[in-house]
Design a protein around this motif. Structure first.
Motif, short mmCIF file in Angstrom:
data_model
loop_
_atom_site.label_atom_id
_atom_site.label_comp_id
_atom_site.label_asym_id
_atom_site.label_seq_id
_atom_site.Cartn_x
_atom_site.Cartn_y
_atom_site.Cartn_z
N ARG A 468 0.85 -1.20 0.00
CA ARG A 468 0.00 0.00 0.00
C ARG A 468 0.88 1.25 0.00
NH1 ARG A 468 -3.36 -1.01 5.30
NH2 ARG A 468 -3.34 -3.06 4.31
N PRO A 469 0.39 2.36 -0.52
CA PRO A 469 1.20 3.58 -0.54
C PRO A 469 1.53 4.05 0.88
CG PRO A 469 -0.69 3.76 -2.02
CD PRO A 469 -0.92 2.53 -1.19
N VAL A 470 2.68 4.73 1.01
CA VAL A 470 3.08 5.30 2.30
C VAL A 470 3.52 6.74 2.07
CG1 VAL A 470 3.82 3.07 3.23
CG2 VAL A 470 5.48 4.53 2.07
N ARG A 471 3.40 7.54 3.13
CA ARG A 471 3.80 8.94 3.02
C ARG A 471 5.32 9.05 3.02
NH1 ARG A 471 0.81 12.98 2.77
NH2 ARG A 471 -0.98 11.79 3.53
N LEU A 472 5.83 9.87 2.11
CA LEU A 472 7.28 10.09 2.05
C LEU A 472 7.76 10.82 3.29
CD1 LEU A 472 7.51 11.28 -1.67
CD2 LEU A 472 8.55 9.19 -0.75
N PRO A 473 9.02 10.59 3.69
CA PRO A 473 9.56 11.37 4.82
C PRO A 473 9.69 12.84 4.43
CG PRO A 473 11.28 10.05 3.77
CD PRO A 473 9.99 9.62 3.15
N SER A 482 11.67 5.83 -9.05
CA SER A 482 11.69 4.69 -9.97
C SER A 482 10.36 4.51 -10.69
CB SER A 482 12.06 3.41 -9.22
OG SER A 482 11.07 3.08 -8.26
N GLY A 483 9.33 5.20 -10.23
CA GLY A 483 8.01 5.16 -10.85
C GLY A 483 7.24 6.39 -10.44
N PRO A 484 6.05 6.60 -10.97
CA PRO A 484 5.27 7.79 -10.64
C PRO A 484 4.91 7.85 -9.15
CG PRO A 484 4.37 6.67 -12.57
CD PRO A 484 5.39 5.74 -11.98
N LEU A 485 5.06 9.03 -8.57
CA LEU A 485 4.63 9.26 -7.20
C LEU A 485 3.20 9.80 -7.20
CD1 LEU A 485 7.84 10.97 -5.73
CD2 LEU A 485 7.24 8.54 -5.74
N ARG A 486 2.52 9.62 -6.11
CA ARG A 486 1.15 10.12 -5.98
C ARG A 486 1.17 11.26 -4.95
NH1 ARG A 486 -1.68 4.20 -5.12
NH2 ARG A 486 -0.77 3.18 -6.96
N GLY A 487 1.55 12.42 -5.41
CA GLY A 487 1.73 13.52 -4.48
C GLY A 487 2.85 13.22 -3.51
N ASP A 488 2.53 13.20 -2.22
CA ASP A 488 3.52 12.88 -1.19
C ASP A 488 3.50 11.40 -0.82
OD1 ASP A 488 4.99 15.09 -0.80
OD2 ASP A 488 4.03 15.75 1.06
N LEU A 489 2.86 10.59 -1.64
CA LEU A 489 2.76 9.15 -1.37
C LEU A 489 3.71 8.37 -2.26
CD1 LEU A 489 -1.10 8.66 -0.99
CD2 LEU A 489 0.62 8.98 0.82
N LEU A 490 4.35 7.38 -1.65
CA LEU A 490 5.25 6.47 -2.36
C LEU A 490 4.50 5.16 -2.61
CD1 LEU A 490 8.24 5.96 -3.30
CD2 LEU A 490 8.61 4.91 -1.06
N PRO A 491 4.19 4.83 -3.87
CA PRO A 491 3.41 3.62 -4.14
C PRO A 491 4.20 2.36 -3.83
CG PRO A 491 3.34 5.16 -5.99
CD PRO A 491 4.42 5.63 -5.07
N PRO A 492 3.54 1.21 -3.77
CA PRO A 492 4.25 -0.06 -3.61
C PRO A 492 5.23 -0.29 -4.76
CG PRO A 492 1.89 -0.36 -3.26
CD PRO A 492 2.07 1.03 -3.79
N ASP A 493 6.29 -1.05 -4.46
CA ASP A 493 7.29 -1.45 -5.46
C ASP A 493 7.95 -0.24 -6.12
OD1 ASP A 493 6.57 -4.08 -4.88
OD2 ASP A 493 5.13 -4.17 -6.53
N THR A 494 8.16 0.80 -5.32
CA THR A 494 8.72 2.05 -5.84
C THR A 494 9.77 2.58 -4.86
OG1 THR A 494 6.57 2.56 -6.85
CG2 THR A 494 8.15 4.36 -6.69
N ALA A 495 10.79 3.23 -5.42
CA ALA A 495 11.81 3.90 -4.60
C ALA A 495 11.95 5.34 -5.07
CB ALA A 495 13.15 3.18 -4.71
N ALA A 496 12.44 6.19 -4.18
CA ALA A 496 12.64 7.60 -4.52
C ALA A 496 13.87 8.14 -3.81
CB ALA A 496 11.41 8.43 -4.14
N TRP A 497 14.53 9.09 -4.48
CA TRP A 497 15.61 9.87 -3.87
C TRP A 497 15.06 11.26 -3.58
CZ3 TRP A 497 20.65 8.93 -7.18
CH2 TRP A 497 21.07 7.59 -6.99
N LEU A 498 15.24 11.70 -2.36
CA LEU A 498 14.77 13.00 -1.90
C LEU A 498 15.94 13.81 -1.38
CD1 LEU A 498 11.86 11.54 0.27
CD2 LEU A 498 11.73 12.16 -2.17
#
Length: 502
Positions: A468-473, A482-498
Protein backbone atom coordinates in the motif's frame (compact mmCIF):
# COMPACT_ATOMS: atom_id res chain seq x y z
CA UNK A 1 42.59 11.54 2.39
CA UNK A 2 42.41 10.75 -1.30
CA UNK A 3 39.45 8.54 -2.15
CA UNK A 4 40.40 5.66 -4.49
CA UNK A 5 38.42 5.53 -7.73
CA UNK A 6 36.99 2.09 -7.00
CA UNK A 7 35.41 2.97 -3.63
CA UNK A 8 32.30 4.55 -5.19
CA UNK A 9 32.63 3.25 -8.75
CA UNK A 10 29.78 1.92 -10.86
CA UNK A 11 31.20 -1.08 -12.74
CA UNK A 12 29.43 -2.56 -15.77
CA UNK A 13 29.92 -6.28 -16.34
CA UNK A 14 30.33 -7.24 -20.00
CA UNK A 15 29.73 -10.89 -20.83
CA UNK A 16 31.88 -10.60 -23.94
CA UNK A 17 30.16 -13.36 -25.94
CA UNK A 18 26.83 -11.56 -25.65
CA UNK A 19 27.56 -7.84 -25.81
CA UNK A 20 28.34 -6.91 -29.43
CA UNK A 21 29.56 -8.90 -32.44
CA UNK A 22 31.71 -6.96 -34.90
CA UNK A 23 33.12 -9.89 -36.88
CA UNK A 24 29.78 -11.32 -38.03
CA UNK A 25 30.12 -14.81 -36.57
CA UNK A 26 27.23 -14.46 -34.12
CA UNK A 27 29.50 -14.21 -31.08
CA UNK A 28 30.42 -11.01 -29.26
CA UNK A 29 34.05 -9.90 -29.40
CA UNK A 30 36.50 -7.29 -28.14
CA UNK A 31 36.16 -5.09 -31.22
CA UNK A 32 32.41 -5.08 -30.63
CA UNK A 33 32.96 -3.88 -27.08
CA UNK A 34 35.26 -1.11 -28.31
CA UNK A 35 32.65 0.08 -30.81
CA UNK A 36 30.06 0.37 -28.03
CA UNK A 37 32.21 2.26 -25.52
CA UNK A 38 30.44 5.58 -26.26
CA UNK A 39 27.17 3.92 -25.16
CA UNK A 40 28.76 2.94 -21.84
CA UNK A 41 30.27 6.39 -21.37
CA UNK A 42 26.87 7.97 -21.96
CA UNK A 43 25.21 5.46 -19.63
CA UNK A 44 27.37 6.92 -16.87
CA UNK A 45 29.43 3.99 -15.59
CA UNK A 46 32.99 4.34 -14.33
CA UNK A 47 34.51 1.01 -15.36
CA UNK A 48 33.87 -2.14 -17.33
CA UNK A 49 34.53 -5.69 -16.21
CA UNK A 50 35.25 -8.11 -19.06
CA UNK A 51 34.49 -11.80 -18.60
CA UNK A 52 37.26 -14.15 -19.85
CA UNK A 53 38.41 -13.60 -23.41
CA UNK A 54 41.48 -15.85 -23.14
CA UNK A 55 42.34 -18.84 -25.31
CA UNK A 56 39.81 -21.53 -24.40
CA UNK A 57 37.90 -24.52 -25.81
CA UNK A 58 34.80 -22.78 -24.36
CA UNK A 59 33.56 -25.74 -22.33
CA UNK A 60 32.37 -23.18 -19.74
CA UNK A 61 32.06 -19.95 -21.66
CA UNK A 62 35.76 -19.16 -21.42
CA UNK A 63 36.19 -19.91 -17.72
CA UNK A 64 38.19 -22.95 -18.87
CA UNK A 65 41.42 -21.14 -19.80
CA UNK A 66 44.05 -22.83 -21.96
CA UNK A 67 46.38 -19.82 -22.25
CA UNK A 68 46.14 -17.02 -19.69
CA UNK A 69 48.34 -14.67 -21.76
CA UNK A 70 46.51 -14.53 -25.07
CA UNK A 71 43.12 -13.75 -26.60
CA UNK A 72 40.97 -16.49 -28.07
CA UNK A 73 40.47 -15.98 -31.84
CA UNK A 74 36.72 -16.09 -31.18
CA UNK A 75 37.09 -12.73 -29.43
CA UNK A 76 39.92 -11.17 -31.45
CA UNK A 77 43.62 -10.64 -30.89
CA UNK A 78 45.92 -9.22 -28.25
CA UNK A 79 46.11 -6.09 -30.40
CA UNK A 80 42.30 -5.83 -30.22
CA UNK A 81 42.52 -6.00 -26.45
CA UNK A 82 45.19 -3.31 -26.26
CA UNK A 83 43.12 -1.08 -28.57
CA UNK A 84 40.07 -1.63 -26.34
CA UNK A 85 41.97 -0.64 -23.19
CA UNK A 86 43.34 2.49 -24.85
CA UNK A 87 39.91 3.50 -26.17
CA UNK A 88 38.27 2.85 -22.80
CA UNK A 89 40.79 5.07 -21.07
CA UNK A 90 40.18 7.77 -23.71
CA UNK A 91 36.49 7.63 -22.78
CA UNK A 92 37.28 7.91 -19.07
CA UNK A 93 36.48 4.25 -18.36
CA UNK A 94 38.61 1.85 -16.33
CA UNK A 95 39.02 -1.78 -17.40
CA UNK A 96 38.75 -4.77 -15.06
CA UNK A 97 39.45 -8.27 -16.42
CA UNK A 98 38.53 -11.68 -15.10
CA UNK A 99 41.27 -13.94 -13.81
CA UNK A 100 40.59 -17.64 -13.18
CA UNK A 101 43.05 -19.07 -10.61
CA UNK A 102 41.12 -22.06 -9.24
CA UNK A 103 41.39 -24.20 -12.37
CA UNK A 104 42.56 -24.31 -15.96
CA UNK A 105 41.22 -25.87 -19.11
CA UNK A 106 41.98 -29.53 -19.65
CA UNK A 107 43.55 -28.27 -22.91
CA UNK A 108 46.10 -26.20 -20.96
CA UNK A 109 49.69 -27.30 -21.77
CA UNK A 110 50.29 -28.04 -18.08
CA UNK A 111 47.35 -30.41 -17.91
CA UNK A 112 48.22 -32.08 -21.19
CA UNK A 113 51.69 -32.70 -19.75
CA UNK A 114 50.10 -34.06 -16.57
CA UNK A 115 48.14 -36.60 -18.61
CA UNK A 116 51.52 -37.81 -19.92
CA UNK A 117 52.72 -38.11 -16.33
CA UNK A 118 54.73 -34.86 -16.34
CA UNK A 119 54.26 -32.17 -13.70
CA UNK A 120 51.19 -33.73 -12.10
CA UNK A 121 51.90 -31.89 -8.87
CA UNK A 122 50.47 -28.78 -10.55
CA UNK A 123 47.00 -30.36 -10.27
CA UNK A 124 45.23 -32.63 -7.77
CA UNK A 125 45.66 -36.21 -8.94
CA UNK A 126 44.81 -39.07 -6.59
CA UNK A 127 44.65 -42.86 -6.75
CA UNK A 128 41.42 -42.86 -4.73
CA UNK A 129 38.56 -40.39 -4.71
CA UNK A 130 36.54 -38.81 -1.93
CA UNK A 131 32.82 -37.98 -2.03
CA UNK A 132 33.11 -34.43 -3.37
CA UNK A 133 30.68 -33.37 -6.07
CA UNK A 134 31.10 -30.98 -8.97
CA UNK A 135 29.30 -27.67 -8.48
CA UNK A 136 27.82 -28.32 -11.93
CA UNK A 137 26.53 -31.80 -10.99
CA UNK A 138 28.01 -35.29 -10.80
CA UNK A 139 31.31 -36.37 -9.29
CA UNK A 140 34.18 -33.92 -8.85
CA UNK A 141 36.58 -36.64 -10.03
CA UNK A 142 37.41 -37.92 -13.50
CA UNK A 143 39.50 -41.01 -14.19
CA UNK A 144 42.39 -40.92 -16.67
CA UNK A 145 43.98 -43.73 -18.67
CA UNK A 146 46.46 -44.86 -15.99
CA UNK A 147 43.60 -45.37 -13.49
CA UNK A 148 44.23 -42.26 -11.38
CA UNK A 149 41.73 -39.44 -10.90
CA UNK A 150 41.92 -35.66 -11.02
CA UNK A 151 39.79 -33.16 -9.09
CA UNK A 152 37.51 -30.66 -10.82
CA UNK A 153 35.09 -28.70 -8.67
CA UNK A 154 33.37 -27.54 -11.85
CA UNK A 155 33.33 -29.23 -15.29
CA UNK A 156 35.63 -32.19 -16.12
CA UNK A 157 37.26 -29.83 -18.63
CA UNK A 158 38.28 -27.57 -15.68
CA UNK A 159 40.88 -29.42 -13.57
CA UNK A 160 41.68 -27.70 -10.27
CA UNK A 161 45.18 -26.36 -9.71
CA UNK A 162 47.21 -27.53 -6.71
CA UNK A 163 47.93 -24.26 -4.95
CA UNK A 164 50.23 -26.01 -2.49
CA UNK A 165 52.71 -26.11 -5.37
CA UNK A 166 54.86 -22.93 -5.47
CA UNK A 167 55.01 -23.15 -9.26
CA UNK A 168 51.30 -22.30 -9.43
CA UNK A 169 51.91 -19.23 -7.26
CA UNK A 170 54.67 -17.98 -9.50
CA UNK A 171 52.66 -18.57 -12.65
CA UNK A 172 49.77 -16.41 -11.52
CA UNK A 173 51.98 -13.59 -10.26
CA UNK A 174 53.44 -13.50 -13.76
CA UNK A 175 49.96 -13.56 -15.34
CA UNK A 176 48.94 -10.57 -13.21
CA UNK A 177 51.99 -8.62 -14.36
CA UNK A 178 51.34 -9.55 -18.00
CA UNK A 179 47.94 -7.85 -17.99
CA UNK A 180 48.92 -4.99 -15.68
CA UNK A 181 51.70 -4.17 -18.13
CA UNK A 182 48.97 -3.87 -20.80
CA UNK A 183 47.10 -1.26 -18.83
CA UNK A 184 44.32 -3.12 -17.02
CA UNK A 185 43.04 -1.29 -13.96
CA UNK A 186 41.99 -4.32 -11.95
CA UNK A 187 41.01 -7.95 -11.73
CA UNK A 188 37.83 -9.78 -10.86
CA UNK A 189 38.97 -13.05 -9.25
CA UNK A 190 36.85 -16.07 -10.17
CA UNK A 191 36.08 -18.50 -7.31
CA UNK A 192 38.35 -16.46 -5.05
CA UNK A 193 37.52 -18.58 -1.99
CA UNK A 194 38.53 -21.77 -3.82
CA UNK A 195 42.21 -22.34 -4.69
CA UNK A 196 43.26 -24.30 -1.56
CA UNK A 197 41.58 -27.49 -0.38
CA UNK A 198 41.98 -29.02 3.07
CA UNK A 199 44.96 -31.35 3.49
CA UNK A 200 43.97 -34.95 2.89
CA UNK A 201 40.79 -33.96 1.01
CA UNK A 202 38.39 -35.37 3.63
CA UNK A 203 34.86 -36.45 2.80
CA UNK A 204 32.15 -33.87 3.38
CA UNK A 205 28.44 -33.93 4.14
CA UNK A 206 27.47 -30.43 2.97
CA UNK A 207 29.45 -28.97 0.09
CA UNK A 208 27.59 -25.65 -0.14
CA UNK A 209 29.54 -22.41 0.06
CA UNK A 210 30.40 -22.16 3.75
CA UNK A 211 33.02 -20.30 5.75
CA UNK A 212 34.09 -23.58 7.41
CA UNK A 213 34.54 -26.28 4.79
CA UNK A 214 37.34 -28.53 3.53
CA UNK A 215 36.42 -27.41 -0.01
CA UNK A 216 36.19 -23.63 0.31
CA UNK A 217 37.82 -20.77 2.18
CA UNK A 218 41.02 -22.38 3.48
CA UNK A 219 43.14 -19.92 5.50
CA UNK A 220 46.13 -20.29 3.17
CA UNK A 221 44.25 -18.45 0.42
CA UNK A 222 44.81 -15.17 2.22
CA UNK A 223 48.58 -15.39 1.73
CA UNK A 224 47.93 -15.60 -2.02
CA UNK A 225 46.04 -12.33 -1.99
CA UNK A 226 48.66 -10.65 0.16
CA UNK A 227 51.19 -11.50 -2.55
CA UNK A 228 48.81 -10.25 -5.23
CA UNK A 229 48.20 -7.01 -3.33
CA UNK A 230 51.94 -6.31 -3.28
CA UNK A 231 52.04 -6.74 -7.05
CA UNK A 232 49.05 -4.42 -7.57
CA UNK A 233 50.47 -1.80 -5.22
CA UNK A 234 53.69 -1.84 -7.27
CA UNK A 235 51.89 -0.34 -10.27
CA UNK A 236 50.72 3.27 -10.63
CA UNK A 237 47.09 4.30 -10.97
CA UNK A 238 45.33 2.55 -8.07
CA UNK A 239 45.12 -0.92 -9.61
CA UNK A 240 42.60 -3.08 -7.73
CA UNK A 241 41.15 -6.55 -7.26
CA UNK A 242 37.63 -7.72 -6.39
CA UNK A 243 36.97 -11.29 -5.31
CA UNK A 244 34.10 -13.59 -6.17
CA UNK A 245 33.66 -14.96 -2.67
CA UNK A 246 30.63 -17.14 -1.98
CA UNK A 247 30.29 -17.71 1.77
CA UNK A 248 27.60 -17.97 4.42
CA UNK A 249 29.34 -15.47 6.72
CA UNK A 250 29.93 -11.74 6.28
CA UNK A 251 32.66 -12.06 8.90
CA UNK A 252 34.39 -14.53 6.59
CA UNK A 253 33.85 -12.19 3.64
CA UNK A 254 35.53 -9.39 5.58
CA UNK A 255 38.73 -11.44 5.87
CA UNK A 256 39.29 -11.08 2.12
CA UNK A 257 39.22 -7.27 2.24
CA UNK A 258 41.74 -6.62 4.96
CA UNK A 259 44.13 -3.70 4.20
CA UNK A 260 46.83 -5.98 2.79
CA UNK A 261 44.53 -8.25 0.73
CA UNK A 262 41.79 -7.56 -1.83
CA UNK A 263 40.29 -4.12 -2.28
CA UNK A 264 36.74 -5.46 -2.61
CA UNK A 265 34.72 -8.63 -2.50
CA UNK A 266 31.32 -9.21 -4.05
CA UNK A 267 28.43 -9.02 -1.61
CA UNK A 268 26.14 -11.81 -2.76
CA UNK A 269 23.92 -11.49 0.31
CA UNK A 270 22.36 -8.43 -1.34
CA UNK A 271 21.74 -10.37 -4.56
CA UNK A 272 20.27 -13.32 -2.66
CA UNK A 273 17.88 -11.29 -0.50
CA UNK A 274 14.16 -11.66 -1.25
CA UNK A 275 11.92 -8.68 -2.05
CA UNK A 276 11.58 -7.64 1.57
CA UNK A 277 12.39 -4.44 3.44
CA UNK A 278 13.44 -6.42 6.50
CA UNK A 279 15.74 -8.67 4.45
CA UNK A 280 17.30 -5.69 2.67
CA UNK A 281 17.87 -3.81 5.93
CA UNK A 282 19.57 -6.80 7.53
CA UNK A 283 21.96 -7.19 4.59
CA UNK A 284 22.75 -3.48 4.60
CA UNK A 285 23.41 -3.40 8.37
CA UNK A 286 25.47 -6.60 8.34
CA UNK A 287 27.51 -5.48 5.33
CA UNK A 288 28.32 -1.98 6.56
CA UNK A 289 29.29 -3.32 9.98
CA UNK A 290 31.53 -6.05 8.52
CA UNK A 291 33.51 -4.69 5.56
CA UNK A 292 35.34 -1.38 5.14
CA UNK A 293 34.38 -0.92 1.48
CA UNK A 294 31.03 -2.32 0.47
CA UNK A 295 29.96 -3.62 -2.94
CA UNK A 296 26.42 -4.16 -4.15
CA UNK A 297 25.19 -6.26 -7.06
CA UNK A 298 21.76 -7.44 -8.24
CA UNK A 299 22.59 -9.57 -11.29
CA UNK A 300 25.52 -11.18 -13.04
CA UNK A 301 26.27 -13.88 -15.63
CA UNK A 302 25.72 -16.71 -13.11
CA UNK A 303 22.27 -15.93 -11.70
CA UNK A 304 18.69 -15.39 -12.82
CA UNK A 305 18.21 -11.73 -13.74
CA UNK A 306 16.72 -9.74 -10.88
CA UNK A 307 13.74 -8.49 -12.89
CA UNK A 308 12.64 -12.14 -13.10
CA UNK A 309 13.64 -13.08 -9.54
CA UNK A 310 11.56 -10.28 -8.06
CA UNK A 311 8.52 -11.39 -10.09
CA UNK A 312 8.36 -14.86 -8.54
CA UNK A 313 5.33 -14.03 -6.38
CA UNK A 314 3.83 -11.43 -8.73
CA UNK A 315 4.73 -11.72 -12.43
CA UNK A 316 3.61 -8.16 -13.16
CA UNK A 317 5.80 -6.62 -10.43
CA UNK A 318 9.21 -7.54 -11.87
CA UNK A 319 10.01 -4.37 -13.87
CA UNK A 320 8.92 -1.95 -11.13
CA UNK A 321 10.74 -3.85 -8.39
CA UNK A 322 13.90 -4.10 -10.49
CA UNK A 323 14.01 -0.32 -10.96
CA UNK A 324 13.25 0.31 -7.28
CA UNK A 325 15.97 -2.10 -6.19
CA UNK A 326 18.66 -0.54 -8.35
CA UNK A 327 17.75 2.99 -7.22
CA UNK A 328 18.08 1.81 -3.61
CA UNK A 329 21.36 0.06 -4.38
CA UNK A 330 22.83 3.16 -6.01
CA UNK A 331 22.08 5.16 -2.85
CA UNK A 332 24.11 2.86 -0.59
CA UNK A 333 27.69 3.59 0.47
CA UNK A 334 30.17 1.71 -1.72
CA UNK A 335 30.48 0.61 -5.30
CA UNK A 336 27.77 -0.86 -7.51
CA UNK A 337 28.19 -3.60 -10.11
CA UNK A 338 25.71 -3.67 -12.98
CA UNK A 339 25.20 -6.54 -15.42
CA UNK A 340 24.82 -5.84 -19.11
CA UNK A 341 21.21 -5.52 -20.19
CA UNK A 342 19.77 -4.70 -16.78
CA UNK A 343 19.69 -1.06 -17.89
CA UNK A 344 17.29 -2.23 -20.61
CA UNK A 345 15.10 -4.13 -18.16
CA UNK A 346 15.93 -7.47 -19.75
CA UNK A 347 14.24 -10.48 -18.13
CA UNK A 348 15.64 -13.97 -17.83
CA UNK A 349 14.95 -15.94 -21.02
CA UNK A 350 13.31 -19.06 -19.65
CA UNK A 351 12.18 -20.78 -22.84
CA UNK A 352 15.43 -21.42 -24.69
CA UNK A 353 15.23 -24.66 -26.69
CA UNK A 354 17.35 -27.47 -25.29
CA UNK A 355 19.30 -27.68 -28.54
CA UNK A 356 20.45 -24.07 -28.12
CA UNK A 357 21.69 -24.39 -24.55
CA UNK A 358 25.44 -24.41 -23.96
CA UNK A 359 25.91 -24.16 -20.20
CA UNK A 360 27.62 -27.28 -18.76
CA UNK A 361 25.23 -27.14 -15.79
CA UNK A 362 22.40 -28.13 -18.13
CA UNK A 363 24.33 -31.09 -19.53
CA UNK A 364 25.94 -32.32 -16.30
CA UNK A 365 22.52 -32.32 -14.60
CA UNK A 366 21.02 -34.28 -17.55
CA UNK A 367 18.73 -31.36 -18.27
CA UNK A 368 17.30 -31.22 -14.74
CA UNK A 369 18.76 -27.73 -14.20
CA UNK A 370 18.30 -25.04 -16.85
CA UNK A 371 21.74 -23.56 -16.29
CA UNK A 372 22.75 -19.96 -16.82
CA UNK A 373 22.14 -19.42 -20.53
CA UNK A 374 18.92 -17.51 -19.82
CA UNK A 375 20.81 -14.51 -18.42
CA UNK A 376 23.44 -14.65 -21.17
CA UNK A 377 21.24 -14.08 -24.22
CA UNK A 378 22.83 -11.38 -26.45
CA UNK A 379 21.96 -7.71 -26.01
CA UNK A 380 19.33 -6.19 -28.34
CA UNK A 381 20.69 -2.97 -29.82
CA UNK A 382 18.02 -2.40 -32.49
CA UNK A 383 14.50 -3.55 -33.30
CA UNK A 384 15.66 -5.51 -36.34
CA UNK A 385 15.69 -9.33 -36.41
CA UNK A 386 17.39 -11.76 -36.51
CA UNK A 387 19.90 -10.46 -33.93
CA UNK A 388 18.45 -7.03 -33.02
CA UNK A 389 21.69 -5.32 -34.01
CA UNK A 390 23.92 -7.64 -32.00
CA UNK A 391 25.55 -9.03 -35.18
CA UNK A 392 25.86 -7.36 -38.58
CA UNK A 393 23.50 -8.27 -41.39
CA UNK A 394 21.37 -11.38 -41.14
CA UNK A 395 23.71 -13.33 -38.84
CA UNK A 396 21.82 -15.12 -36.03
CA UNK A 397 23.32 -14.79 -32.52
CA UNK A 398 24.91 -17.68 -30.66
CA UNK A 399 21.86 -17.85 -28.36
CA UNK A 400 18.43 -17.03 -29.79
CA UNK A 401 16.77 -13.82 -28.61
CA UNK A 402 13.02 -13.71 -27.94
CA UNK A 403 10.94 -11.48 -30.20
CA UNK A 404 10.07 -9.35 -27.15
CA UNK A 405 13.67 -8.09 -27.07
CA UNK A 406 12.81 -5.71 -29.94
CA UNK A 407 10.70 -3.57 -27.60
CA UNK A 408 13.51 -3.62 -25.01
CA UNK A 409 16.28 -2.68 -27.45
CA UNK A 410 18.54 0.34 -27.05
CA UNK A 411 17.07 1.81 -30.25
CA UNK A 412 13.53 1.56 -28.88
CA UNK A 413 14.36 3.01 -25.45
CA UNK A 414 16.85 5.74 -26.31
CA UNK A 415 15.22 9.16 -25.94
CA UNK A 416 12.06 7.75 -24.31
CA UNK A 417 11.92 9.47 -20.91
CA UNK A 418 9.78 6.66 -19.50
CA UNK A 419 12.15 3.86 -20.52
CA UNK A 420 14.35 1.82 -18.22
CA UNK A 421 17.45 2.92 -20.13
CA UNK A 422 16.79 6.61 -19.64
CA UNK A 423 15.93 5.96 -15.98
CA UNK A 424 19.36 4.32 -15.49
CA UNK A 425 21.07 7.26 -17.21
CA UNK A 426 19.31 9.74 -14.93
CA UNK A 427 20.07 7.68 -11.82
CA UNK A 428 23.76 7.29 -12.65
CA UNK A 429 24.14 10.98 -13.50
CA UNK A 430 22.45 11.98 -10.25
CA UNK A 431 24.60 9.57 -8.27
CA UNK A 432 27.78 10.93 -9.85
CA UNK A 433 26.77 14.48 -8.84
CA UNK A 434 26.12 13.37 -5.25
CA UNK A 435 28.52 10.60 -4.36
CA UNK A 436 31.64 12.55 -3.37
CA UNK A 437 29.69 15.20 -1.45
CA UNK A 438 27.65 12.93 0.84
CA UNK A 439 29.06 10.96 3.79
CA UNK A 440 30.19 7.34 3.43
CA UNK A 441 27.74 6.47 6.19
CA UNK A 442 24.06 5.68 6.45
CA UNK A 443 21.42 6.53 9.05
CA UNK A 444 18.00 4.91 9.30
CA UNK A 445 14.83 6.95 9.64
CA UNK A 446 11.67 5.65 11.25
CA UNK A 447 9.51 3.99 8.60
CA UNK A 448 6.30 1.93 8.33
CA UNK A 449 6.43 -1.85 8.13
CA UNK A 450 7.61 -3.06 4.74
CA UNK A 451 9.34 0.25 3.99
CA UNK A 452 12.92 1.53 4.23
CA UNK A 453 13.91 5.18 4.77
CA UNK A 454 17.60 6.04 5.14
CA UNK A 455 19.75 9.14 4.80
CA UNK A 456 23.25 9.96 3.67
CA UNK A 457 23.64 13.59 4.62
CA UNK A 458 21.15 15.58 2.52
CA UNK A 459 20.11 12.52 0.47
CA UNK A 460 17.11 10.48 1.59
CA UNK A 461 16.29 7.15 -0.04
CA UNK A 462 12.82 5.68 0.38
CA UNK A 463 11.84 2.15 -0.73
CA UNK A 464 8.35 0.68 -0.45
CA UNK A 465 8.32 -3.13 -0.49
CA UNK A 466 4.83 -3.21 0.95
CA UNK A 467 1.42 -3.48 -0.68
CA UNK A 468 0.00 0.00 0.00
CA UNK A 469 1.20 3.58 -0.54
CA UNK A 470 3.08 5.30 2.30
CA UNK A 471 3.80 8.94 3.02
CA UNK A 472 7.28 10.09 2.05
CA UNK A 473 9.56 11.37 4.82
CA UNK A 474 9.94 15.12 5.19
CA UNK A 475 11.95 16.58 2.31
CA UNK A 476 12.52 19.70 0.23
CA UNK A 477 12.90 18.20 -3.24
CA UNK A 478 12.29 14.97 -5.14
CA UNK A 479 15.45 14.15 -7.07
CA UNK A 480 14.37 10.95 -8.78
CA UNK A 481 11.82 8.17 -8.46
CA UNK A 482 11.69 4.69 -9.97
CA UNK A 483 8.01 5.16 -10.85
CA UNK A 484 5.27 7.79 -10.64
CA UNK A 485 4.63 9.26 -7.20
CA UNK A 486 1.15 10.12 -5.98
CA UNK A 487 1.73 13.52 -4.48
CA UNK A 488 3.52 12.88 -1.19
CA UNK A 489 2.76 9.15 -1.37
CA UNK A 490 5.25 6.47 -2.36
CA UNK A 491 3.41 3.62 -4.14
CA UNK A 492 4.25 -0.06 -3.61
CA UNK A 493 7.29 -1.45 -5.46
CA UNK A 494 8.72 2.05 -5.84
CA UNK A 495 11.81 3.90 -4.60
CA UNK A 496 12.64 7.60 -4.52
CA UNK A 497 15.61 9.87 -3.87
CA UNK A 498 14.77 13.00 -1.90
CA UNK A 499 16.83 15.99 -0.84
CA UNK A 500 16.48 17.95 2.34
CA UNK A 501 18.14 21.29 2.84
CA UNK A 502 19.33 20.61 6.38
Amino acid sequence: MDIPWWRDAVVYEIYVRSFADSSGDGVGDLAGVRERLPYLRDLGVDAVWLTPFYTSPMADGGYDVADHRDVDPLFGTLSDFEALVAAAHDHGLRVIVDIVPNHSSSAHPWFQAALRGEGRERYLFRDRTNNWKSTFGGSAWTRVEDGSYYLHLFAPEQPDFNWRNPEVHGEFLDILRFWLDRGVDGFRIDVAMGLYKAEGLPDIGDQSFKAVSPVWGQPEVHDVYRDWRRVLDGYPGERMAVGEVWTDSLEDLALYVRPDELHQSFNFAWLQAPWSAAAFRKVIDDTLSSVPFATWVLSNHDVVRHRTRYAADDPAAGPARAKAAVLTMLALPGSAYLYQGEELGLPEVTDLPDAARQDPIFYQSNGELPGRDGCRVPIPWTVDPPSHGFSPGAVPPWLPQPAAFAELSVEKQEGDAGSTLEFYRRALACRRDLVRSIPYTLEWLKSPEGVLFFTRGPLICALNCGDRPVRLPEHDEVLLASGPLRGDLLPPDTAAWLRRAS
